[in-house]
Enzyme design. Structure first.
Site, short mmCIF file in Angstrom:
data_model
loop_
_atom_site.label_atom_id
_atom_site.label_comp_id
_atom_site.label_asym_id
_atom_site.label_seq_id
_atom_site.Cartn_x
_atom_site.Cartn_y
_atom_site.Cartn_z
N GLY A 58 -12.29 -18.30 7.29
CA GLY A 58 -13.04 -19.48 7.66
C GLY A 58 -14.46 -19.39 7.12
O GLY A 58 -14.71 -18.76 6.08
N SER A 59 -15.39 -20.01 7.84
CA SER A 59 -16.76 -20.07 7.35
C SER A 59 -17.50 -18.75 7.56
O SER A 59 -17.19 -17.99 8.48
CB SER A 59 -17.51 -21.18 8.09
N GLU A 88 -12.05 -13.30 5.16
CA GLU A 88 -12.00 -14.12 3.95
C GLU A 88 -12.90 -15.31 4.21
O GLU A 88 -12.56 -16.18 5.00
CB GLU A 88 -10.57 -14.62 3.69
N LEU A 89 -14.06 -15.36 3.53
CA LEU A 89 -15.05 -16.39 3.83
C LEU A 89 -15.24 -17.33 2.65
O LEU A 89 -14.32 -17.54 1.87
CB LEU A 89 -16.35 -15.72 4.28
N GLU A 125 -22.08 -23.11 -0.56
CA GLU A 125 -20.71 -23.54 -0.86
C GLU A 125 -20.61 -25.05 -0.65
O GLU A 125 -21.01 -25.56 0.39
CB GLU A 125 -19.76 -22.83 0.11
N1 LIG Z 1 -11.64 -20.22 3.78
C1 LIG Z 1 -12.79 -20.77 3.78
O1 LIG Z 1 -13.61 -20.45 3.01
C2 LIG Z 1 -13.09 -21.82 4.75
C3 LIG Z 1 -14.37 -22.27 4.85
N2 LIG Z 1 -14.68 -23.21 5.73
C4 LIG Z 1 -16.07 -23.68 5.75
O2 LIG Z 1 -16.47 -23.82 7.07
C5 LIG Z 1 -16.91 -25.15 7.33
C6 LIG Z 1 -16.62 -25.52 8.76
O3 LIG Z 1 -15.23 -25.55 9.01
P1 LIG Z 1 -14.65 -25.00 10.38
O4 LIG Z 1 -13.24 -25.34 10.56
O5 LIG Z 1 -15.56 -25.42 11.49
O6 LIG Z 1 -14.71 -23.44 10.07
P2 LIG Z 1 -14.90 -22.25 11.06
O7 LIG Z 1 -15.09 -21.02 10.28
O8 LIG Z 1 -15.94 -22.55 12.04
O9 LIG Z 1 -13.49 -22.18 11.81
C7 LIG Z 1 -12.37 -21.52 11.26
C8 LIG Z 1 -11.53 -20.99 12.39
O10 LIG Z 1 -12.29 -20.11 13.20
C9 LIG Z 1 -12.26 -20.55 14.56
N3 LIG Z 1 -13.50 -20.12 15.16
C10 LIG Z 1 -14.75 -20.49 14.84
N4 LIG Z 1 -15.64 -19.84 15.61
C11 LIG Z 1 -14.93 -19.05 16.45
C12 LIG Z 1 -15.27 -18.13 17.48
N5 LIG Z 1 -16.52 -17.91 17.80
N6 LIG Z 1 -14.28 -17.48 18.12
C13 LIG Z 1 -12.99 -17.68 17.79
N7 LIG Z 1 -12.61 -18.55 16.82
C14 LIG Z 1 -13.56 -19.22 16.16
C15 LIG Z 1 -12.04 -22.04 14.45
O11 LIG Z 1 -11.57 -22.56 15.66
P3 LIG Z 1 -11.67 -24.12 16.04
O12 LIG Z 1 -10.89 -24.84 15.01
O13 LIG Z 1 -11.06 -24.20 17.40
O14 LIG Z 1 -13.12 -24.48 16.06
C16 LIG Z 1 -11.01 -22.07 13.34
O15 LIG Z 1 -9.75 -21.66 13.85
C17 LIG Z 1 -16.17 -25.96 6.28
O16 LIG Z 1 -16.74 -27.19 6.03
C18 LIG Z 1 -16.22 -25.02 5.11
O17 LIG Z 1 -17.45 -25.09 4.48
C19 LIG Z 1 -13.73 -23.71 6.58
C20 LIG Z 1 -12.43 -23.32 6.52
C21 LIG Z 1 -12.01 -22.34 5.55
O1 LIG Z 2 -5.38 -20.91 -2.68
C1 LIG Z 2 -5.64 -20.35 -1.64
O2 LIG Z 2 -4.85 -19.62 -1.00
C2 LIG Z 2 -6.95 -20.61 -1.01
O3 LIG Z 2 -7.90 -21.09 -1.85
C3 LIG Z 2 -7.36 -19.46 -0.25
O4 LIG Z 2 -7.83 -19.86 0.91
P1 LIG Z 2 -9.41 -19.94 1.13
O5 LIG Z 2 -9.78 -21.27 0.61
O6 LIG Z 2 -9.58 -19.80 2.58
O7 LIG Z 2 -9.90 -18.78 0.37
#
Ligand SMILES: NC(=O)C1=CN([C@@H]2O[C@H](COP(=O)(O)OP(=O)(O)OC[C@H]3O[C@@H](n4cnc5c(N)ncnc54)[C@H](OP(=O)(O)O)[C@@H]3O)[C@@H](O)[C@H]2O)C=CC1
Ligand SMILES: O=C(O)[C@H](O)COP(=O)(O)O
EC number: 1.2.1.9
Length: 489
Positions: free
Chosen positions: A237-238, A257-258, A386
């Site tokens: 996630g983020s 994985e961020l 990002e």
């Molecule tokens: N792989 C990547 O790089 C990703 C990047 N992002 C980035 O993050 C931004 C925000 O997206 P968002 O979905 O809010 O991403 P987050 O990183 O905030 O959330 C991802 C996951 O983590 C959970 N989560 C967040 N904080 C906590 C915590 N303190 N304890 C337990 N679980 C937690 C969320 O739960 P819940 O859904 O219940 O809030 C969700 O399941 C996006 O716009 C993007 O820029 C997002 C997704 C993937």
């Molecule tokens: O193709 C993929 O699997 C994704 O790009 C990987 O996920 P991420 O966006 O969280 O890195």
């Protein structure tokens, strides 16, 4: 078989506590990201459900670790078979809950099948080593063997941008090694994870407590980070959420994985302009750029710059934006209107600081037009951070070394790519790019599910990609032996 949106409304979803489907005292609404309407609801786990699941995982640790490789393989194969059978239905869930165009959702289902298939094979390949340990007179007669043992209960937190395959990348390795797990899917996209729960609940070889899948609020999910009974936390996630969780995770191992802002360097057209541009379009705009390896920064050799720019603008203008359920839609809605607004703000900030919009640039509700920006200054937010959206920044460069330096000029380091026919430049990029992966002659957005995948710097730590995720879920134990081959009689 064609499955419409209305069929989805008739399905009932459960959460899974210690392998069993369970209704909830409270519910989480799931919205169709295109229509904005609530399409179904799923149970929301309570703190008691989370506690019961963690206790169940602890109790299942021994039974999971003693499952035979063939039993773990069989469970994973059941998921492969069921995902194959239900592929179209699951693709529809993904499109509804994430807004991802249906052709990308179908691709994600196929990738998830691969992920479980790879895990079912890797489950039978967990081997140790023989060690010759007679390294000095003092150690005469010593030898050893190593074996890998599952680390124990795993805490998993997954995001919304690949609601099925990023769940698969955590769940499949855990089953392959024999670790019980408790998973929290993203609250925006819980359906795909619950389908995995439905399938796993039919796997009779998995002991009670092997898995729990719990949609829940962030507040209630704190134990996923802090509870010492978990031996590993795997999060995608983020960066904001991830680094905070790592800081509070205590003694457990942490896999993260961020985000990223992936660079691509076009030194040569490989094999030609049309193919190169087609790959750049995929990297920049596939699933509206909502991937952390979305191609964000495009560096093109000065001599090729104008032709690449013109061809790219032309190709971008042809991308169809609209209903993600239509087969020819390339750009669907973003995950939310507020995400689209933050992308719009990044575009506006870049323009205010001197960038030109070559195409796109506008937002309508949750839709952001596929956008190409030129002359974006180094201090623009779109350059530094990002952009989780369909926006690409294009630059011209003079020398390959300069392009590599620019590509590295960021606090992220996930994947990068280079188009070139010069083997020296390939190896220069491979040695000097500060990333977890370098892609040759394709966009940086390509990921093969068996490759090591993960980043440096603010992009995270450790690697996923089934075999590599399994390594983090295993502990090596050594058996040290002295004089074992000495028979008295
Ligand atoms: N792989 C990547 O790089 C990703 C990047 N992002 C980035 O993050 C931004 C925000 O997206 P968002 O979905 O809010 O991403 P987050 O990183 O905030 O959330 C991802 C996951 O983590 C959970 N989560 C967040 N904080 C906590 C915590 N303190 N304890 C337990 N679980 C937690 C969320 O739960 P819940 O859904 O219940 O809030 C969700 O399941 C996006 O716009 C993007 O820029 C997002 C997704 C993937
Ligand atoms: O193709 C993929 O699997 C994704 O790009 C990987 O996920 P991420 O966006 O969280 O890195």
């Amino acid at each position: 078989m064609a499955i419409g949106r209305t069929d989805i409304l008739s399905s009932k979803f459960f959460m899974y506590v210690n392998n069993e489907p369970k209704e909830g005292a409270d519910f989480l609404n799931v919205t169709d990201k295109y229509t904005g309407k609530v399409v179904t609801k799923v149970p929301l786990a309570t703190p008691e459900d989370i506690e019961e699941s963690i206790q169940g995982a602890v109790c299942a640790t021994k039974a999971m670790s003693t499952l035979g490789a063939f039993e773990r393989k069989l469970a994973l194969q059941i998921v492969v078979d069921e995902l194959q059978r239900r592929a179209e239905e699951v693709a529809q869930y993904i499109t509804i809950e994430s807004g991802k165009p249906i052709k990308d959702a179908r691709g994600e289902v196929q990738r998830s099948i691969d992920t479980f298939q790879i895990a079912s094979e890797e489950a039978t390949r967990i081997n140790g080593e023989y060690l010759a340990l007679d390294i000095s007179q003092r150690n005469k007669g010593m030898q050893g063997i190593t074996r890998k043992f599952p680390i124990g209960p795993v805490s998993m937190v997954s995001p919304w941008n690949f609601p099925l395959n990023l769940v698969a990348h955590k769940v499949a390795p855990a089953i392959a090694v024999g670790c019980p797990f408790v998973l929290k899917p993203s609250s925006r996209t819980p359906l795909s994870a619950l389908v995995i729960g439905q399938i796993l609940s039919t796997c009779e070889s998995l002991p009670k407590g092997a898995f729990s899948i719990l949609p829940c609020s962030r507040e209630d999910a704190d134990k996923f980070t802090t509870d010492e009974r978990f031996k590993l936390l795997t999060f995608t996630g983020s960066g904001t959420a991830g680094w905070d969780m790592k800081a509070r995770a205590g003694k457990k191992k942490v896999v993260m994985e961020l985000g990223g802002n992936a660079p691509c360097i076009v030194e040569d057209l490989v094999p030609d302009l049309q193919t190169t541009v087609q790959k750049l379009v995929f990297g920049g705009y596939y699933q509206s750029g909502q991937s952390c390896i979305h191609m964000q920064r495009l560096y093109v050799r000065q001599e090729l710059y104008s032709q690449v720019k013109v061809a790219l603008i032309e190709a971008i203008k042809k991308l169809k934006m609209g209903d993600p359920h239509e087969d020819d839609t390339y750009i669907g809605p973003m995950i939310s209107e507020s995400s689209a607004e933050s992308v719009e703000q990044m575009i506006q900030d870049a323009v205010k600081k001197g960038a030109n919009v070559l195409t796109g640039g506008h937002r309508k509700g949750p839709f952001v037009e596929p956008t190409l920006l030129e002359n974006v200054p180094l201090d623009a937010v779109a350059m530094v951070e990002e952009i989780f959206g369909p926006v690409v920044l294009i630059y011209a460069y003079k020398t390959f070394k300069e392009a590599v330096d620019e590509a590295n000029n960021t606090h992220y380091g996930l994947q990068a790519s280079v188009f070139t026919t010069d083997i020296n430049k390939v190896f220069y990029a491979f040695e000097h790019m500060e990333v977890g992966g370098v892609v040759l002659n394709d966009s940086p957005s390509v990921r093969v599910d068996s490759q090591p995948y993960g980043g440096l710097k603010d992009s995270g730590q450790q690697r996923e990609g089934v075999k590599y995720a399994m390594e983090d879920m295993l502990e090596t134990r050594v058996l040290l032996m002295r004089n074992v081959a000495n028979l008295v009689h």
